[in-house]
Scaffold this active site. Structure first.
Site, PDB file in Angstrom:
ATOM      1  N   GLU A  79      -2.051  12.155   8.502  1.00  0.00           N
ATOM      2  CA  GLU A  79      -0.844  11.518   8.878  1.00  0.00           C
ATOM      3  C   GLU A  79       0.173  12.493   8.791  1.00  0.00           C
ATOM      4  O   GLU A  79       0.975  12.793   7.625  1.00  0.00           O
ATOM      5  CB  GLU A  79      -0.629  10.314   7.670  1.00  0.00           C
TER       6      GLU A  79
ATOM      7  N   HIS B 167      -0.935   8.012   0.223  1.00  0.00           N
ATOM      8  CA  HIS B 167      -0.049   7.888   1.314  1.00  0.00           C
ATOM      9  C   HIS B 167       1.314   8.534   1.059  1.00  0.00           C
ATOM     10  O   HIS B 167       1.779   8.669  -0.186  1.00  0.00           O
ATOM     11  CB  HIS B 167       0.381   6.302   1.551  1.00  0.00           C
TER      12      HIS B 167
ATOM     13  N   ASN C  59      -1.486  -0.702   7.896  1.00  0.00           N
ATOM     14  CA  ASN C  59      -0.866  -0.491   6.633  1.00  0.00           C
ATOM     15  C   ASN C  59       0.704  -1.392   6.826  1.00  0.00           C
ATOM     16  O   ASN C  59       1.533  -0.822   7.425  1.00  0.00           O
ATOM     17  CB  ASN C  59      -0.507   0.690   6.388  1.00  0.00           C
ATOM     18  N   TRP C  60       0.527  -2.478   6.081  1.00  0.00           N
ATOM     19  CA  TRP C  60       1.778  -3.182   6.279  1.00  0.00           C
ATOM     20  C   TRP C  60       2.908  -2.954   5.253  1.00  0.00           C
ATOM     21  O   TRP C  60       3.913  -3.435   5.366  1.00  0.00           O
ATOM     22  CB  TRP C  60       1.410  -4.838   5.682  1.00  0.00           C
ATOM     23  N   LYS C  61       2.755  -1.862   4.390  1.00  0.00           N
ATOM     24  CA  LYS C  61       3.681  -1.476   3.696  1.00  0.00           C
ATOM     25  C   LYS C  61       4.483  -2.636   2.911  1.00  0.00           C
ATOM     26  O   LYS C  61       3.653  -3.320   2.509  1.00  0.00           O
ATOM     27  CB  LYS C  61       4.592  -0.561   4.451  1.00  0.00           C
TER      28      LYS C  61
ATOM     29  N   GLU D 161       4.200   8.216   1.656  1.00  0.00           N
ATOM     30  CA  GLU D 161       5.292   7.281   0.827  1.00  0.00           C
ATOM     31  C   GLU D 161       5.319   7.406  -0.556  1.00  0.00           C
ATOM     32  O   GLU D 161       6.047   7.466  -1.380  1.00  0.00           O
ATOM     33  CB  GLU D 161       5.742   5.912   1.682  1.00  0.00           C
TER      34      GLU D 161
ATOM     35  N   GLY E 256       1.126   1.963  10.871  1.00  0.00           N
ATOM     36  CA  GLY E 256       2.132   1.178   9.860  1.00  0.00           C
ATOM     37  C   GLY E 256       2.844   0.100  10.856  1.00  0.00           C
ATOM     38  O   GLY E 256       2.379  -1.189  10.948  1.00  0.00           O
ATOM     39  N   GLY E 257       4.087   0.582  11.589  1.00  0.00           N
ATOM     40  CA  GLY E 257       5.019  -0.556  12.070  1.00  0.00           C
ATOM     41  C   GLY E 257       4.070  -1.245  13.229  1.00  0.00           C
ATOM     42  O   GLY E 257       4.240  -2.609  13.069  1.00  0.00           O
TER      43      GLY E 257
ATOM     44  N   SER F 152       3.223   6.686  13.884  1.00  0.00           N
ATOM     45  CA  SER F 152       3.692   6.240  15.206  1.00  0.00           C
ATOM     46  C   SER F 152       2.609   5.621  16.271  1.00  0.00           C
ATOM     47  O   SER F 152       2.940   5.980  17.323  1.00  0.00           O
ATOM     48  CB  SER F 152       4.784   7.018  15.681  1.00  0.00           C
TER      49      SER F 152
ATOM     50  N   GLY G 154       6.569   6.515  10.927  1.00  0.00           N
ATOM     51  CA  GLY G 154       7.775   5.563  11.087  1.00  0.00           C
ATOM     52  C   GLY G 154       8.950   6.300  11.967  1.00  0.00           C
ATOM     53  O   GLY G 154      10.024   5.600  11.907  1.00  0.00           O
TER      54      GLY G 154
HETATM   55  P1  PGA Z   1       3.732   4.302  11.230  1.00  0.00           P
HETATM   56  O1  PGA Z   1       3.296   4.470   9.831  1.00  0.00           O
HETATM   57  O2  PGA Z   1       2.556   3.686  12.157  1.00  0.00           O
HETATM   58  O3  PGA Z   1       4.845   3.117  11.296  1.00  0.00           O
HETATM   59  O4  PGA Z   1       4.357   5.693  11.626  1.00  0.00           O
HETATM   60  C1  PGA Z   1       2.044   4.939   9.677  1.00  0.00           C
HETATM   61  C2  PGA Z   1       1.518   5.022   8.146  1.00  0.00           C
HETATM   62  O5  PGA Z   1       2.649   5.347   7.549  1.00  0.00           O
HETATM   63  O6  PGA Z   1       0.577   4.608   7.985  1.00  0.00           O
END
Ligand code: PGA
Length: 257
Positions: free
Chosen positions: A170, A98, A12-14, A100, A237-238, A216, A176
């Site tokens: 999640e 998600h 997930n590149w956000k 967010e 994500g990251g 993470s 994050g």
């Molecule tokens: P993260 O994000 O790996 O940066 O913690 C995961 C996500 O939001 O899907």
């Protein structure tokens, strides 16, 4: 992981990567994961990079996902994207719900449900995200929160619908933050989710549904998380913004088969 479920590692590149940067990342990733079988690899760039990325994934096993999808076919919904618009770009998956989106954009379980159903109706597979916040975990509410989110987000799903879907657990406190759930914490919730799916659908169906862990995940912790029996992949994500790091996560999934 369990042999009856093909592991799925999704990035997930956000809101990162221009179209040009996205191309560079996917080209590098193609090399990293070349020849890896039995692991489904998905990348979810921002909408603005989907077209460019889709053109270089035509000859690749890597699948394309979107970070959200609207439920209407078209209309006056400024800022939203319809399922058919994604299909046109060879998108196969859509993340819905998600944390967010829930936290910063007010998305609700009812809306997530509409998005997921519209995705399914248009041949896109939803990755339905659920997870508790830190205060909720500390208050012993993890299971209650996850049940409520799943009941709302999966309302009206048929067995076929759930089999086409992926669930992503999640925990919000792990996203994050660099603080991942321990493999045991993840397994506990994943097993709980599968049990709940077994009650809602039936145990044989639940046994086929893939449940990803997210929060993470990085190359250093992926193997331990993915070694858990009910952890069928990762939503990353990251660490998905780096081809080598993401490729190593994909390789740890393979190592666990
Ligand atoms: P993260 O994000 O790996 O940066 O913690 C995961 C996500 O939001 O899907």
């Amino acid at each position: 992981m369990n042999p009856q479920r093909k592991p799925i590692i999704a990035g997930n590149w956000k809101m990162y990567k221009s179209a040009a940067d996205a191309l560079a990342l996917v080209n590098a990733l193609k090399k990293e994961v070349a020849g890896i079988e039995n692991v489904e690899v998905v990348v979810c760039p921002p909408y603005t990079a989907l077209y460019a990325v889709s053109t270089i994934l035509q000859d690749s096993e890597i699948k394309l996902g979107a970070q959200n999808v609207h439920w209407e076919k078209e209309g006056a919904f400024t800022g939203e994207i319809a399922p058919a618009m994604l299909k046109e770009l060879f998108v196969r998956y859509a993340i819905v719900g998600h944390s967010e989106r829930r936290q910063f954009f007010g998305e609700t379980d009812a809306g997530v449900n509409k998005r997921a159903k519209a995705a399914l109706a248009n041949g896109l597979r939803p990755i339905v995200c659920v997870g508790e916040m830190l205060q909720q975990r500390d208050a012993g509410m993890t299971q209650a929160v996850v049940i409520e989110q799943l009941e709302g987000s999966l309302a009206g799903f048929s067995k076929d619908d759930i089999l086409e879907s992926v669930i992503a657990y999640e925990p919000v406190w792990a996203i994050g933050t660099g603080r991942n759930a321990t493999p045991q914490q993840a397994q506990e919730v994943h097993a709980f989710i599968r049990e709940m799916l077994g009650r809602t659908f039936d145990p044989a169906t639940a046994a086929k549904v893939r449940i990803q862990y997210g929060g993470s995940v990085k190359a250093a912790n992926a193997a331990d998380l993915l070694s858990q029996p009910d952890v069928d992949g990762a939503l990353v994500g990251g660490a998905s913004l780096d081809a080598k790091g993401f490729g190593d996560i994909v390789k740890s999934a393979r190592g666990n088969i």
